[in-house]
Design a protein around this motif. Structure first.
Motif: not given
Length: 80
Positions: A28-33, A54-59, A65-67, A70-73
């Protein structure tokens, strides 16, 4: 087939199905990224003057999304 071989085969197959579920939760987070980065690039192409914002908001969004990924993993490793 003797009973010893049958028991050994059952032991090889048995496991925790939750581990598979937590592994699939990382998809799911992979698709979200992919969606997040694609839409940001699309926005930068449409309005180059706001590309820094836009770049700042994206980061920031990538961090959230990465959190989740990683939380799911990690949850899979904790509960298995």
């Amino acid at each position: 087939m003797n009973s010893v071989a049958l028991i050994a085969a059952a032991d090889a197959v048995s496991g925790n199905i939750a581990t598979v579920g937590y592994g699939l939760a990382v998809i799911g987070p992979g698709i979200g990224l992919g969606i997040l980065i694609g839409k940001t690039i699309e926005g930068m192409a449409r309005q180059p003057e706001v590309s820094g914002q836009l770049r700042t908001t994206m980061f920031i969004g990538i961090g959230f999304v990465e959190v989740l990924g990683l939380l799911g993993l990690i949850t899979g490793f904790i509960f298995s």
